[in-house]
Design an enzyme around this catalytic site. Structure first.
Site, PDB file in Angstrom:
ATOM      1  N   TYR A   1       9.957 100.531 -44.332  1.00  0.00           N
ATOM      2  CA  TYR A   1      10.445  99.537 -45.291  1.00  0.00           C
ATOM      3  C   TYR A   1      11.921  99.790 -45.591  1.00  0.00           C
ATOM      4  O   TYR A   1      12.738  98.863 -45.619  1.00  0.00           O
ATOM      5  CB  TYR A   1       9.606  99.613 -46.571  1.00  0.00           C
ATOM      6  CG  TYR A   1      10.064  98.733 -47.692  1.00  0.00           C
ATOM      7  CD1 TYR A   1       9.825  97.362 -47.673  1.00  0.00           C
ATOM      8  CD2 TYR A   1      10.741  99.260 -48.793  1.00  0.00           C
ATOM      9  CE1 TYR A   1      10.248  96.541 -48.720  1.00  0.00           C
ATOM     10  CE2 TYR A   1      11.163  98.449 -49.838  1.00  0.00           C
ATOM     11  CZ  TYR A   1      10.911  97.100 -49.795  1.00  0.00           C
ATOM     12  OH  TYR A   1      11.325  96.290 -50.826  1.00  0.00           O
TER      13      TYR A   1
ATOM     14  N   ARG B   1      13.938 109.770 -57.561  1.00  0.00           N
ATOM     15  CA  ARG B   1      14.867 108.657 -57.332  1.00  0.00           C
ATOM     16  C   ARG B   1      15.316 108.101 -58.674  1.00  0.00           C
ATOM     17  O   ARG B   1      14.510 107.917 -59.579  1.00  0.00           O
ATOM     18  CB  ARG B   1      14.216 107.552 -56.495  1.00  0.00           C
ATOM     19  CG  ARG B   1      15.127 106.342 -56.261  1.00  0.00           C
ATOM     20  CD  ARG B   1      14.483 105.323 -55.331  1.00  0.00           C
ATOM     21  NE  ARG B   1      14.387 105.850 -53.985  1.00  0.00           N
ATOM     22  CZ  ARG B   1      13.395 105.573 -53.144  1.00  0.00           C
ATOM     23  NH1 ARG B   1      12.393 104.792 -53.531  1.00  0.00           N
ATOM     24  NH2 ARG B   1      13.386 106.086 -51.928  1.00  0.00           N
TER      25      ARG B   1
ATOM     26  N   ALA C   1      16.404 100.461 -53.063  1.00  0.00           N
ATOM     27  CA  ALA C   1      16.761 101.877 -53.107  1.00  0.00           C
ATOM     28  C   ALA C   1      15.978 102.685 -52.081  1.00  0.00           C
ATOM     29  O   ALA C   1      16.326 103.841 -51.817  1.00  0.00           O
ATOM     30  CB  ALA C   1      16.516 102.427 -54.507  1.00  0.00           C
ATOM     31  N   CYS C   2      14.951 102.086 -51.492  1.00  0.00           N
ATOM     32  CA  CYS C   2      14.197 102.785 -50.443  1.00  0.00           C
ATOM     33  C   CYS C   2      15.036 103.038 -49.197  1.00  0.00           C
ATOM     34  O   CYS C   2      14.606 103.779 -48.301  1.00  0.00           O
ATOM     35  CB  CYS C   2      12.952 101.994 -50.066  1.00  0.00           C
ATOM     36  SG  CYS C   2      11.669 101.959 -51.337  1.00  0.00           S
TER      37      CYS C   2
ATOM     38  N   GLN D   1       6.771 113.775 -59.771  1.00  0.00           N
ATOM     39  CA  GLN D   1       7.733 112.943 -59.051  1.00  0.00           C
ATOM     40  C   GLN D   1       8.397 111.981 -60.037  1.00  0.00           C
ATOM     41  O   GLN D   1       7.771 111.516 -60.980  1.00  0.00           O
ATOM     42  CB  GLN D   1       7.065 112.186 -57.894  1.00  0.00           C
ATOM     43  CG  GLN D   1       5.974 111.210 -58.276  1.00  0.00           C
ATOM     44  CD  GLN D   1       4.581 111.827 -58.331  1.00  0.00           C
ATOM     45  OE1 GLN D   1       4.423 112.998 -58.684  1.00  0.00           O
ATOM     46  NE2 GLN D   1       3.566 111.043 -57.978  1.00  0.00           N
TER      47      GLN D   1
ATOM     48  N   ASP E   1       6.384  79.275 -44.126  1.00  0.00           N
ATOM     49  CA  ASP E   1       6.563  80.639 -43.637  1.00  0.00           C
ATOM     50  C   ASP E   1       7.983  80.802 -43.123  1.00  0.00           C
ATOM     51  O   ASP E   1       8.357  80.201 -42.104  1.00  0.00           O
ATOM     52  CB  ASP E   1       5.541  80.902 -42.523  1.00  0.00           C
ATOM     53  CG  ASP E   1       5.481  82.360 -42.104  1.00  0.00           C
ATOM     54  OD1 ASP E   1       6.462  83.093 -42.350  1.00  0.00           O
ATOM     55  OD2 ASP E   1       4.461  82.762 -41.514  1.00  0.00           O
TER      56      ASP E   1
ATOM     57  N   LYS F   1      -4.664 100.649 -65.385  1.00  0.00           N
ATOM     58  CA  LYS F   1      -5.602 101.763 -65.524  1.00  0.00           C
ATOM     59  C   LYS F   1      -5.821 102.126 -66.988  1.00  0.00           C
ATOM     60  O   LYS F   1      -6.963 102.358 -67.414  1.00  0.00           O
ATOM     61  CB  LYS F   1      -5.080 102.979 -64.751  1.00  0.00           C
ATOM     62  CG  LYS F   1      -5.111 102.798 -63.235  1.00  0.00           C
ATOM     63  CD  LYS F   1      -4.529 104.011 -62.516  1.00  0.00           C
ATOM     64  CE  LYS F   1      -4.551 103.819 -61.010  1.00  0.00           C
ATOM     65  NZ  LYS F   1      -4.028 105.009 -60.281  1.00  0.00           N
TER      66      LYS F   1
ATOM     67  N   LYS G   1      15.307  97.477 -44.644  1.00  0.00           N
ATOM     68  CA  LYS G   1      16.291  97.081 -45.650  1.00  0.00           C
ATOM     69  C   LYS G   1      17.699  97.484 -45.210  1.00  0.00           C
ATOM     70  O   LYS G   1      18.665  96.723 -45.383  1.00  0.00           O
ATOM     71  CB  LYS G   1      15.954  97.704 -47.000  1.00  0.00           C
ATOM     72  CG  LYS G   1      14.738  97.108 -47.687  1.00  0.00           C
ATOM     73  CD  LYS G   1      14.955  95.663 -48.076  1.00  0.00           C
ATOM     74  CE  LYS G   1      13.827  95.100 -48.904  1.00  0.00           C
ATOM     75  NZ  LYS G   1      14.021  93.657 -49.216  1.00  0.00           N
TER      76      LYS G   1
ATOM     77  N   LYS H   1       3.204  98.073 -58.217  1.00  0.00           N
ATOM     78  CA  LYS H   1       4.024  99.265 -58.392  1.00  0.00           C
ATOM     79  C   LYS H   1       3.526 100.079 -59.572  1.00  0.00           C
ATOM     80  O   LYS H   1       2.648  99.652 -60.322  1.00  0.00           O
ATOM     81  CB  LYS H   1       5.493  98.872 -58.540  1.00  0.00           C
ATOM     82  CG  LYS H   1       6.044  98.238 -57.263  1.00  0.00           C
ATOM     83  CD  LYS H   1       7.525  97.996 -57.340  1.00  0.00           C
ATOM     84  CE  LYS H   1       8.037  97.446 -56.012  1.00  0.00           C
ATOM     85  NZ  LYS H   1       9.504  97.209 -56.037  1.00  0.00           N
TER      86      LYS H   1
END
Length: 335
Positions: free
Chosen positions: A149, A283, A119-120, A218, A50, A200, A153, A192
């Site tokens: 998040y 984005r 990129a977040c 989006q 860890d 799906k 970053k 993601k």
């Protein structure tokens, strides 16, 4: 022989980086909470540990590595990052990992360390227009990420740059844009969009229905793992720090991504739009800076990466179904 340390070597990007560096004849050590899920690690040495524990970081950095790649983080897709339920863990766990690893590398006099930002970290106010998001590297401030998040970053970017300024470390920072491909998480809530849609579609009967979050308008861009590794290595071995985007500039809506996946599968399905965590409205990776600095930018069409990813996930689903059938068959035989 050159030596590299891969933090997060049991994860998606980290396990692929181990394979890439072994192809280049590096001696590679991986460290993570777990081994890679879908194939045996190719690392020469692997520590289960860890990285929130400073002792584990010191154990991992027991020599002056030529290259250190820091991918380890508490992260996932929209279903993990944007619900708000994991914010404290995301900030605490990832922050601890980065502080510990930088300190361990500094004490061992390791110079070259790559950090995978995201990129977040870009401001929400520049990503409200789905068709014209602004994600150039110089648009990061005034800061206003749309998630904890992203804030973590952004903090960690500044942490790495501070260690470079004060201690002479040679840090390299990339802002990843939605990396995907085979051997990535494809179920369980941390996957993601590309993996979720492949799953799906693969599980749906032709003519059936799949659910997607929001209205599907989006937009995002998605980068295949091989190009992510290429950009990461080019940046790490350059004389430029960054931060820089590593992502595709082929922007698609989520509905279009779903339709692309259906065409790959040869299925016609209906889309059912349901409420869910969405993130920013639009984005897309702005690749002008990486091209000007490294004379390189991603070029593989999204469809090519999606075909490879769909085939792999379909195989995972089929293998599980076969295992279930075998277990049921064995149970009936015993009975």
């Amino acid at each position: 022989m050159k030596q590299a340390l891969i933090c997060g070597g049991g994860g998606f990007i980290g396990s692929h980086m181990v394979k890439r560096l072994k192809e280049e004849n590096f001696w590679v050590r991986g460290v993570d909470l777990k081994y890679p899920e879908f194939s045996p690690t190719e690392a020469d040495d692997f520590i289960i540990g860890d990285l929130r524990d400073p002792h584990v970081c010191r154990e991992a950095v027991d020599r002056k590595f030529d290259e250190v790649y820091q991918f380890a983080a508490d992260m996932g897709g929209a279903g993990f990052v944007f619900t708000g339920e994991n914010d404290a863990n995301i900030m605490h766990n990832s922050g601890m990992i980065n502080m510990n690893m930088l300190e361990a590398c500094h004490k061992r006099n390791v110079k070259r360390i790559f950090y995978s930002s995201s990129a977040c970290m870009y401001p929400e106010y520049n990503q409200l227009d789905a068709d014209h998001p602004i994600c150039s590297e110089d648009s990061a401030y005034p800061a206003n990420p749309d998630s904890e998040y992203g804030w973590e970053k952004l903090f960690s970017e500044r942490l790495y740059l501070a260690f470079q300024k004060n201690f002479g470390m040679e840090v390299r920072i990339a802002r990843y844009h939605n990396i995907f491909g085979p051997e990535g998480t494809w179920e369980g809530g941390r996957e993601k969009a590309p993996a979720a849609l492949c799953r799906k579609v693969a599980m749906a009967e032709d003519g059936g229905e799949i659910e997607i979050w929001g209205d599907g308008k989006q937009t995002r861009s998605f980068l295949y793992i091989d190009e992510c590794l290429e950009g990461t290595i080019r940046l790490t071995r350059s004389e430029w720090t960054g931060p820089v985007n590593i992502g595709s500039d082929e922007m698609v809506s989520i509905s279009r991504l779903a339709e692309m996946t259906m065409r790959i599968a040869g299925k016609k399905l209906n889309l059912k739009h349901i409420p869910g965590p969405l993130g920013v409205r639009g984005r897309n990776s702005d690749n002008r800076l990486i091209y000007s600095k490294l004379n390189w930018k991603p070029s593989q069409p999204l469809r090519e990466g999606m075909k490879k990813t769909y085939t792999w996930i379909e195989g995972q689903i089929q293998a599980r179904e076969n295992e279930d059938e075998n277990r049921l068959g064995g149970a009936r035989h015993i009975a």
